[in-house]
Design an enzyme around this catalytic site. Structure first.
Site, PDB file in Angstrom:
ATOM      1  N   CYS A  43       0.793  -1.239   0.000  1.00 37.27           N
ATOM      2  CA  CYS A  43       0.000   0.000   0.000  1.00 37.27           C
ATOM      3  C   CYS A  43       0.826   1.290   0.000  1.00 37.27           C
ATOM      4  CB  CYS A  43      -0.964   0.015   1.188  1.00 37.27           C
ATOM      5  SG  CYS A  43      -1.717  -1.567   1.531  1.00 37.27           S
ATOM      6  N   ARG A  71       6.695 -10.807   6.027  1.00 37.73           N
ATOM      7  CA  ARG A  71       6.099 -10.580   7.343  1.00 37.73           C
ATOM      8  C   ARG A  71       6.736 -11.516   8.363  1.00 37.73           C
ATOM      9  NH1 ARG A  71      -0.355  -9.907   5.681  1.00 37.73           N
ATOM     10  NH2 ARG A  71       0.007  -8.170   4.238  1.00 37.73           N
ATOM     11  N   GLN A 114       1.825 -10.758  -3.277  1.00 41.27           N
ATOM     12  CA  GLN A 114       0.449 -10.308  -3.070  1.00 41.27           C
ATOM     13  C   GLN A 114      -0.064  -9.651  -4.351  1.00 41.27           C
ATOM     14  OE1 GLN A 114      -0.118  -7.441   0.171  1.00 41.27           O
ATOM     15  NE2 GLN A 114      -1.646  -8.827   1.000  1.00 41.27           N
ATOM     16  N   ASP A 144      -1.929  -7.216  -5.260  1.00 44.66           N
ATOM     17  CA  ASP A 144      -2.539  -6.016  -4.716  1.00 44.66           C
ATOM     18  C   ASP A 144      -3.063  -5.102  -5.826  1.00 44.66           C
ATOM     19  OD1 ASP A 144      -3.189  -4.750  -2.354  1.00 44.66           O
ATOM     20  OD2 ASP A 144      -1.143  -4.831  -1.604  1.00 44.66           O
ATOM     21  N   HIS A 203      -4.851  -0.849  -5.958  1.00 48.98           N
ATOM     22  CA  HIS A 203      -5.420   0.311  -5.282  1.00 48.98           C
ATOM     23  C   HIS A 203      -6.232   1.100  -6.294  1.00 48.98           C
ATOM     24  CE1 HIS A 203      -1.834  -0.806  -2.913  1.00 48.98           C
ATOM     25  NE2 HIS A 203      -2.668  -0.602  -1.912  1.00 48.98           N
ATOM     26  N   LYS A 206     -13.758  -3.475   5.687  1.00 43.58           N
ATOM     27  CA  LYS A 206     -13.486  -4.263   4.490  1.00 43.58           C
ATOM     28  C   LYS A 206     -14.592  -5.285   4.235  1.00 43.58           C
ATOM     29  CE  LYS A 206     -10.608  -7.489   7.138  1.00 43.58           C
ATOM     30  NZ  LYS A 206      -9.399  -8.326   7.154  1.00 43.58           N
ATOM     31  N   HIS A 251      -8.344  -0.595  -1.277  1.00 37.39           N
ATOM     32  CA  HIS A 251      -7.315  -1.631  -1.415  1.00 37.39           C
ATOM     33  C   HIS A 251      -8.073  -2.908  -1.773  1.00 37.39           C
ATOM     34  CE1 HIS A 251      -4.445   0.543   1.416  1.00 37.39           C
ATOM     35  NE2 HIS A 251      -5.596   1.031   1.799  1.00 37.39           N
TER      36      HIS A 251
END
Length: 567
Positions: A264, A293, A311, A313, A315, A394, A440
């Protein structure tokens, strides 16, 4: 309520069978219940039967669950010899009444509720599953306890069905199949960080190729952001204050950096690089970013729980009035992608957690926007209070696999905090500067985890378009080898992934080996096929498909590959 009551029955049984037991906690869970014990000896699988028998004796004793309310001082006195209960009691606010439950001569600190009497548990079907280690309150700094997991359902058939599903899940375990099929492995030199082998890389790359295909069609741009960025970025985003324990950090020339745990903030920096107009919105930006992580070693599990993963991802920067249409667009994309794998799903709206940033009023606006979008979609959904991301509510997307298990993969997060923290702006139609709204979202969730899920979903028998080896060619004898090689060349020229088995083995063994590797199609060629210029085809599921012209076979599998047929 029945499962919670059964956890007390379990604890009471263990207390009667073992000396010097200290009781910790015992909640109900989705498939049953568990209880954590501090015991001087280990509970072994051979002990399960006697514990279950003692539980049945307690149930058949028709004991009442008796609730009493006592003061904090009384509770501390009652549980003075139990450090776990004492710690829980001390954490409770002063002056708060504390409830305890008696079951015969056994007592526990508990809010309840429970069934009135154990006679209401007589039809409850249960079976001890396993004993595992569990740190008190989930902290590695605390003592390791013994956690006894028990499957539990309100009738025998449900338990039987669940046990059947678990047996099937064991056969499909992606860690086992990953090794057998040569997909991936995890080394002690990099715990929680998968090594992909050639066959695994093919599947991963096909998933990525498909992701790019559908996202390009849906109007997404693709970017790439750095793997490590300095501390100031993570402080602005809020991750340094809310997620630092889960991040890998290091120092270069007295400056702190962190490897990204999510994509992000990099997406925010991309947006800030240029001025933006309302005419660009919705601006859809995707990234296949590798993130790291710091997961506890005890939680690592194949591809399902790892320390580094890719990921998928994206946006979406937009105007407030575009929220509902963009959420619908994401759900349409979810429908398209999941249907290719034969996966169904349900939706959950997750709201503000305790550990959050931003004002409650802002959260209420965001939550209402998501709720309105869900209502307009007309799809069933349920509320999941307090489970939102720290920066926004979310919609979580839970898929169901071929044996009925559910997995949370996709998510759509409405963020009214990150644009504010990064001072994101756009120019509206009147020339004024305004703050965009941002979503997201992920579809696979993590390519690695999704690969683990579909490995189990398909039991390693991947559809043709994903299969590492799509067709295996086998010659019966030496005199048909050259013809087999011609077929290999022709199929490879058409873009198919082909393997030739020219070992000096009987054809039956070659077929069995190909079936063990779950190859979708096998072509057997001998002297007859060579003379007739035909191929004898076997399907992984359909068996012998007879002889046919190679051109017809290519036409059939090309169509199956192009439409991404599941079976």
């Amino acid at each position: 309520m029945m499962r919670h009551s059964m956890s007390h029955v379990l604890a009471s049984a263990v207390g009667k069978l073992y000396k010097d037991v200290k009781f910790a906690i015992g909640p109900a869970i989705d498939n049953g219940f568990y209880y954590d014990f501090d015991l001087p000896e280990s509970i072994k699988p051979e002990d399960f039967n006697k514990i279950e028998q003692k539980m049945r004796e307690i149930i058949n004793s028709n004991l009442d669950f008796i609730r009493k309310v006592i003061s904090k001082a009384e509770a501390l006195k009652l549980f003075k010899n139990n450090p776990y209960k004492t710690e829980l009691i001390k954490d409770l606010p002063e002056g708060e009444d504390i409830s305890i439950y008696y079951l015969g001569d056994w007592v526990d600190l508990c809010r309840g509720p429970h069934v009135e009497n154990t006679k209401f548990l007589r039809g409850f079907a249960f079976q001890i599953n396993r004993v595992s280690g569990a740190y008190w309150r989930g902290s590695e700094k605390n003592k390791m306890l013994q956690r006894v997991y028990v499957y539990g359902f309100d009738d025998k058939q449900k338990l039987k069905d669940y046990l059947t599903m678990m047996e099937e899940a064991l056969k499909r375990d992606h860690r086992k199949l990953g090794k057998e099929l040569g997909l991936f492995f995890i080394s002690d030199y990099a715990q929680g960080m998968p090594f992909y082998m050639p066959c695994g890389m093919i599947i991963k790359e096909e998933l990525i190729k498909y992701w790019r295909e559908v996202h390009k069609k849906a109007g997404y741009l693709e970017i790439e952001t750095p793997t490590a960025m300095n501390r100031s970025l993570w402080e602005v985003s809020g991750h340094w204050g809310h997620y630092k324990k889960g991040m890998y950090s290091f120092t270069i020339e007295e400056e702190d950096f962190a490897i990204k745990p999510m994509n992000c903030p990099g997406g925010m920096i991309y947006y800030m690089e240029n001025m933006h107009s309302y005419k660009e919105f919705p601006l859809r930006v995707g990234e296949l970013g590798k993130v790291h992580r710091h997961e506890a070693s005890g939680t690592l599990h194949g591809l399902f729980r790892v320390r580094c993963f890719t990921q998928d991802d994206a946006h979406i920067f937009m105007l407030p009035e575009q929220i509902e249409s963009e959420i619908k667009g994401v759900i349409d994309l979810v429908d398209e992608v999941y249907s290719v794998f034969g996966l169904t799903y349900h939706l959950e709206l997750s709201t503000m957690p305790e550990d959050h940033i931003g004002e409650r009023a802002e959260w209420e606006v965001a939550e209402k926007a998501l709720e309105n979008a869900l209502k307009k979609l007309g799809k069933p959904w349920k509320l999941n209070p307090g489970d939102g991301a720290f920066y926004g509510p979310k919609i979580d997307i839970h898929i169901k696999d071929s044996i009925g298990r559910t997995w949370q993969c996709g998510t759509i997060q409405l963020d009214m905090q990150m644009p504010k923290r990064f001072n994101l702006e756009y120019t509206d139609k009147d020339g004024n500067k305004k703050e965009p709204v941002m979503i997201h979202r992920v579809i696979y969730g993590s390519i690695d985890r999704f690969m683990g899920i579909i490995t189990e979903h398909f039991a390693g028998a991947f559809p043709l378009w994903l299969a590492p080896v799509q067709v295996k060619i086998m010659n019966i004898a030496e005199n048909s080898l050259e013809y087999a090689k011609e077929i290999v060349a022709l199929l490879q020229a058409q873009g198919f992934r082909i393997e030739l088995d020219d070992r000096n083995e009987k054809i039956g063994k070659k077929i069995r080996d190909a079936q063990l590797m779950k190859v979708p199609y096998m072509i057997v060629v001998g002297e007859q096929e060579k003379e007739q210029k035909l191929v004898a085809v076997r399907g992984r599921k359909s068996g012998d498909l007879g002889k046919m012209k190679l051109e017809q076979f290519i036409k059939d599998i090309k169509n199956e590959n192009d439409i991404k047929a599941i079976f």
